[in-house]
Design a protein around this motif. Structure first.
Motif, PDB file in Angstrom:
ATOM      1  N   VAL A   1       4.683  -5.977 -11.932  1.00  0.00           N
ATOM      2  CA  VAL A   1       3.447  -6.661 -11.547  1.00  0.00           C
ATOM      3  C   VAL A   1       3.466  -8.109 -12.033  1.00  0.00           C
ATOM      4  CG1 VAL A   1       0.951  -6.718 -11.908  1.00  0.00           C
ATOM      5  CG2 VAL A   1       2.102  -4.547 -11.474  1.00  0.00           C
ATOM      6  N   GLU A   2       3.933  -8.320 -13.273  1.00  0.00           N
ATOM      7  CA  GLU A   2       3.992  -9.677 -13.800  1.00  0.00           C
ATOM      8  C   GLU A   2       4.956 -10.539 -12.986  1.00  0.00           C
ATOM      9  OE1 GLU A   2       4.130  -6.986 -15.545  1.00  0.00           O
ATOM     10  OE2 GLU A   2       2.361  -7.057 -16.820  1.00  0.00           O
ATOM     11  N   ALA A   3       6.068  -9.953 -12.560  1.00  0.00           N
ATOM     12  CA  ALA A   3       7.034 -10.713 -11.756  1.00  0.00           C
ATOM     13  C   ALA A   3       6.411 -11.159 -10.439  1.00  0.00           C
ATOM     14  CB  ALA A   3       8.280  -9.873 -11.512  1.00  0.00           C
ATOM     15  N   LEU A   4       5.596 -10.314  -9.825  1.00  0.00           N
ATOM     16  CA  LEU A   4       4.949 -10.691  -8.568  1.00  0.00           C
ATOM     17  C   LEU A   4       3.898 -11.769  -8.795  1.00  0.00           C
ATOM     18  CD1 LEU A   4       4.491  -7.194  -6.871  1.00  0.00           C
ATOM     19  CD2 LEU A   4       6.061  -9.005  -6.193  1.00  0.00           C
ATOM     20  N   ASP A   5       3.273 -11.760  -9.967  1.00  0.00           N
ATOM     21  CA  ASP A   5       2.261 -12.779 -10.252  1.00  0.00           C
ATOM     22  C   ASP A   5       2.883 -14.138 -10.546  1.00  0.00           C
ATOM     23  OD1 ASP A   5       0.145 -11.129  -9.842  1.00  0.00           O
ATOM     24  OD2 ASP A   5      -0.031 -10.494 -11.934  1.00  0.00           O
ATOM     25  N   GLU A   6       4.141 -14.168 -10.964  1.00  0.00           N
ATOM     26  CA  GLU A   6       4.778 -15.429 -11.342  1.00  0.00           C
ATOM     27  C   GLU A   6       6.107 -15.583 -10.603  1.00  0.00           C
ATOM     28  OE1 GLU A   6       5.150 -15.435 -15.545  1.00  0.00           O
ATOM     29  OE2 GLU A   6       3.008 -15.212 -15.921  1.00  0.00           O
ATOM     30  N   LEU A   7       6.041 -15.686  -9.303  1.00  0.00           N
ATOM     31  CA  LEU A   7       7.252 -15.825  -8.493  1.00  0.00           C
ATOM     32  C   LEU A   7       7.822 -17.238  -8.632  1.00  0.00           C
ATOM     33  CD1 LEU A   7       6.106 -13.964  -5.267  1.00  0.00           C
ATOM     34  CD2 LEU A   7       7.884 -13.213  -6.847  1.00  0.00           C
ATOM     35  N   PRO A   8       9.150 -17.365  -8.571  1.00  0.00           N
ATOM     36  CA  PRO A   8       9.762 -18.696  -8.703  1.00  0.00           C
ATOM     37  C   PRO A   8       9.480 -19.557  -7.479  1.00  0.00           C
ATOM     38  CG  PRO A   8      11.413 -17.062  -8.164  1.00  0.00           C
ATOM     39  CD  PRO A   8      10.151 -16.305  -8.425  1.00  0.00           C
TER      40      PRO A   8
ATOM     41  N   ALA B   1      12.717 -13.746   1.751  1.00  0.00           N
ATOM     42  CA  ALA B   1      12.459 -12.848   0.625  1.00  0.00           C
ATOM     43  C   ALA B   1      11.250 -13.328  -0.169  1.00  0.00           C
ATOM     44  CB  ALA B   1      13.695 -12.769  -0.272  1.00  0.00           C
ATOM     45  N   LEU B   2      11.154 -14.634  -0.372  1.00  0.00           N
ATOM     46  CA  LEU B   2      10.026 -15.173  -1.122  1.00  0.00           C
ATOM     47  C   LEU B   2       8.714 -14.940  -0.367  1.00  0.00           C
ATOM     48  CD1 LEU B   2       9.629 -16.672  -3.796  1.00  0.00           C
ATOM     49  CD2 LEU B   2       9.699 -18.818  -2.529  1.00  0.00           C
ATOM     50  N   ARG B   3       8.757 -15.089   0.950  1.00  0.00           N
ATOM     51  CA  ARG B   3       7.547 -14.834   1.745  1.00  0.00           C
ATOM     52  C   ARG B   3       7.106 -13.378   1.628  1.00  0.00           C
ATOM     53  NH1 ARG B   3       5.999 -12.762   6.382  1.00  0.00           N
ATOM     54  NH2 ARG B   3       8.108 -12.052   6.877  1.00  0.00           N
ATOM     55  N   ARG B   4       8.057 -12.456   1.701  1.00  0.00           N
ATOM     56  CA  ARG B   4       7.711 -11.032   1.590  1.00  0.00           C
ATOM     57  C   ARG B   4       7.177 -10.693   0.202  1.00  0.00           C
ATOM     58  NH1 ARG B   4      12.384  -7.590   4.801  1.00  0.00           N
ATOM     59  NH2 ARG B   4      12.415  -8.832   6.719  1.00  0.00           N
ATOM     60  N   LEU B   5       7.756 -11.270  -0.828  1.00  0.00           N
ATOM     61  CA  LEU B   5       7.291 -10.988  -2.188  1.00  0.00           C
ATOM     62  C   LEU B   5       5.889 -11.540  -2.411  1.00  0.00           C
ATOM     63  CD1 LEU B   5      10.554 -11.590  -4.240  1.00  0.00           C
ATOM     64  CD2 LEU B   5       9.400  -9.423  -3.853  1.00  0.00           C
ATOM     65  N   HIS B   6       5.607 -12.706  -1.855  1.00  0.00           N
ATOM     66  CA  HIS B   6       4.245 -13.233  -1.945  1.00  0.00           C
ATOM     67  C   HIS B   6       3.264 -12.294  -1.237  1.00  0.00           C
ATOM     68  CE1 HIS B   6       4.505 -17.029  -4.048  1.00  0.00           C
ATOM     69  NE2 HIS B   6       5.568 -17.405  -3.329  1.00  0.00           N
ATOM     70  N   GLY B   7       3.674 -11.776  -0.060  1.00  0.00           N
ATOM     71  CA  GLY B   7       2.816 -10.823   0.647  1.00  0.00           C
ATOM     72  C   GLY B   7       2.585  -9.555  -0.149  1.00  0.00           C
ATOM     73  N   LEU B   8       3.653  -9.040  -0.789  1.00  0.00           N
ATOM     74  CA  LEU B   8       3.519  -7.842  -1.615  1.00  0.00           C
ATOM     75  C   LEU B   8       2.604  -8.115  -2.800  1.00  0.00           C
ATOM     76  CD1 LEU B   8       4.284  -4.958  -2.356  1.00  0.00           C
ATOM     77  CD2 LEU B   8       6.347  -5.848  -3.447  1.00  0.00           C
ATOM     78  N   GLY B   9       2.754  -9.299  -3.403  1.00  0.00           N
ATOM     79  CA  GLY B   9       1.886  -9.650  -4.522  1.00  0.00           C
ATOM     80  C   GLY B   9       0.421  -9.685  -4.117  1.00  0.00           C
ATOM     81  N   ASP B  10       0.138 -10.227  -2.925  1.00  0.00           N
ATOM     82  CA  ASP B  10      -1.247 -10.253  -2.438  1.00  0.00           C
ATOM     83  C   ASP B  10      -1.789  -8.842  -2.251  1.00  0.00           C
ATOM     84  OD1 ASP B  10      -1.116 -12.990  -2.417  1.00  0.00           O
ATOM     85  OD2 ASP B  10      -0.633 -13.140  -0.274  1.00  0.00           O
TER      86      ASP B  10
END
Length: 589
Positions: free
Chosen positions: A1-8, A24-33
């Protein structure tokens, strides 16, 4: 969860050259949301939270997209899981999310998981299901039709070997490419049986199959070693071997399905096959599964009928399968079916001929065996104009919209009761539902809506969906936007002239003199003439019911329509209770 909150940030490179692509960054941002939104909803009841999670991760769409399931069977596991959550929430002192997750973990480790969801069998109906949907169910009698090669087992995409026949002298004779299998000819008839394994090239044909190496179950699938082939010839041999192995795998999978299908019956199992399909030029071959059962259990299986296939015919020096009789002489019939058929011309002229006989004067029927029948027919003809029997039984419960329909056109109302037909798509009902929901949000109130009495169902369906914004603006500019209603979506029912009239009042506003105004939101256009008078009956029924509900005099309750498409409030001259009684009195007891 912390990794999704602080993506590079984009373009980041980590130790050892690790990096994230833009996708990949776009998908991770979507997952974080998604995760953050669900974490904000953890105070919801468990069942509601599960529904939000299904929608957030797309699981509801995922299960509905599986081609082997129907909409009613695709969600059985999700519905079962929701039932488990509901039972846990009802039985637990503090049904928190963390407690539910701990309980699920205990169920997984201690009780080998939860019971799988399933479609319930109905003992009072004939059910038609796919084999997948029938897993785990049982019926007294099960029928499995169309047990032919190419249907069950299904190998329509496989190669077809030429059909052969064995003559009475034991010699082999080719029968062209009539289908997969072989035939034994004797005494002018042929028994066709399947032979060999069909070929299945799987993902090599078409774009609807994922390469097996990319699938999670690849260890149980045929493997094509295309990387290890040194030349084109070796690749061809590998593809041929892959197709044969694919055919064996496909038959094995179909055999598992056949086992499921044939073990659903408690007592009786009906298996059937056919020689000719309605649109197939060649003979159908009985399924290998059916033949295996027929041959392996001669004492257990009762063969009700087994017709041998017709013998092959010679054409251009070759033996070929005979022509499909369905295609040679197509079967057709009139639709809808006429029960009288060829007798209609004779029977249709009967009243005319009877009238001619009566007009010709007295008829001497002495000694005629048809005399009694003719007297009955003449008496029936004479009584035809005297009968006064109702042809429609009107229920003693009517909705307010049904009262409007009765006043608008009694004959059409009666015909609709006598022969109910599916209603066409009603854009007005969708518009009315959306507009009513928006008004509820405006007043910060919510109501339980009866799905069988949707708001707007009685409106004029001439308003387009894109006019909703204009209707909202008209409402905000009206006198009702700033007033606070006393009731919203109030369900009422009252008895008028022995008939229970029910409905749902959109809103009730208090008046300065201590009375009330019943308001009905309309998304259609304002009617005129007789249609306006019929609509006023709906308001009259609402006003009478609300006055009775509050126990006040009828003059303390008035009513109005607000036509949102025009921004106009209409207060029609409402009929009183006596007028309602008069209108409903046309319905016979």
């Amino acid at each position: 969860v912390e990794a999704l909150d602080e993506l590079p940030p984009p373009g980041w490179t980590g130790r050892g050259g690790a990096r994230l692509t833009d996708e990949a960054l776009r998908r991770l941002h979507g997952l974080g949301d998604v995760v953050r939104r669900l974490r904000r909803l953890t105070a919801l009841p468990l069942v509601d939270l599960i529904g939000e999670a299904e929608s957030a991760v797309g699981l509801d769409i995922e299960v509905l997209s599986r081609p082997e399931h129907t909409a009613s069977t695709a969600r059985v596991h999700l519905e079962a899981f929701a039932d488990v959550a509901a039972r846990y929430a009802a039985s637990s002192d503090r049904p928190t999310l963390s407690g539910f997750l701990s309980w699920l973990e205990a169920a997984r480790s201690q009780e080998r998981g939860l019971d799988a969801g399933r479609v319930e069998s109905d003992t009072d109906a004939v059910q038609v299901l796919t084999v997948h949907a029938a897993k785990g169910l049982e019926w007294d009698v099960v029928a499995i039709p169309s047990l032919v090669e190419g249907a069950f087992p299904d190998h329509t995409s496989t190669s077809v070997a030429p059909l052969e026949s064995v003559g009475p002298d034991g010699s082999d004779r080719s029968i062209g490419s009539a289908g997969p299998g072989a035939a034994d000819e004797a005494a002018g008839t042929v028994e066709y049986t399947c032979s060999g394994i069909p070929k299945d090239k799987g993902w090599l044909i078409g774009l609807d199959s994922l390469p097996y190496d990319l699938r999670g179950d690849r260890l149980g699938l045929p493997r094509l070693d295309w990387r290890g082939t040194p030349d084109r010839k070796s690749l061809g041999v590998a593809i041929e071997s892959f197709a044969e192995e694919g055919g064996r795998h496909a038959i094995a999978e179909e055999r598992r399905l056949a086992y499921v299908a044939m073990t659903r019956a408690r007592t009786d199992l009906l298996l059937s096959t056919h020689l000719w399909g309605t649109g197939k030029k060649t003979l159908s071959i009985p399924s290998r599964f059916l033949l295996e059962i027929k041959d392996a259990f001669p004492r257990l299986v009762a063969v009700e009928a087994w017709h041998a296939a017709p013998a092959p015919v010679e054409k251009n020096g070759k033996l070929v399968a005979p022509q499909n009789p369905y295609l040679a002489e197509p079967i057709s019939a009139r639709w809808p079916h006429d029960p009288l058929g060829h007798r209609r011309d004779v029977l249709g002229s009967l009243p005319r001929r009877l009238g001619e006989l009566v007009a010709a004067g007295p008829i001497d029927l002495a000694g005629d065996p048809r005399a009694d029948d003719l007297r009955l027919l003449l008496a029936e003809q004479a009584m035809k104009g005297v009968r006064d029997e109702p042809v429609v039984d009107v229920p003693r419960h009517l909705s307010a919209s049904a009262v409007v329909a009765l006043a608008r056109d009694p004959e059409a109302f009666a015909l609709r009761l006598r022969r109910p037909m599916p209603e066409p798509p009603a854009p007005a009902a969708r518009q009315g539902t959306a507009f009513h929901a928006w008004i509820e949000e405006h007043y910060s109130r919510a109501a339980i809506v009866d799905l069988f009495d949707l708001p707007g169902s009685a409106d004029d369906p001439s308003i387009a969906d894109d006019d909703l914004d204009r209707m909202r603006a008209n409402f905000l500019a009206s006198e009702w936007a700033e007033r606070m209603p006393e009731e919203i979506e109030l369900s009422i029912e009252t008895v008028i002239d022995g008939i229970a009239v029910r409905g749902r009042i959109d809103a009730v506003f208090p008046r300065d003199d201590g009375g009330w105004t019943v308001v009905d939101w309309k998304t259609g256009t304002q009617p005129t003439g007789r249609e306006a008078e019929a609509r006023a009956l709906q308001l009259a029924a609402y006003a009478v019911a609300f006055a009775r509900l509050r126990g006040v005099e009828p003059h303390l309750v008035d009513a109005a329509f607000f036509y949102a498409s025009e921004g106009v409030t209409v207060r029609p001259a409402m009929p009183d209770e006596a007028a309602l009684v008069t209108m409903l009195s046309m319905i016979p007891e």
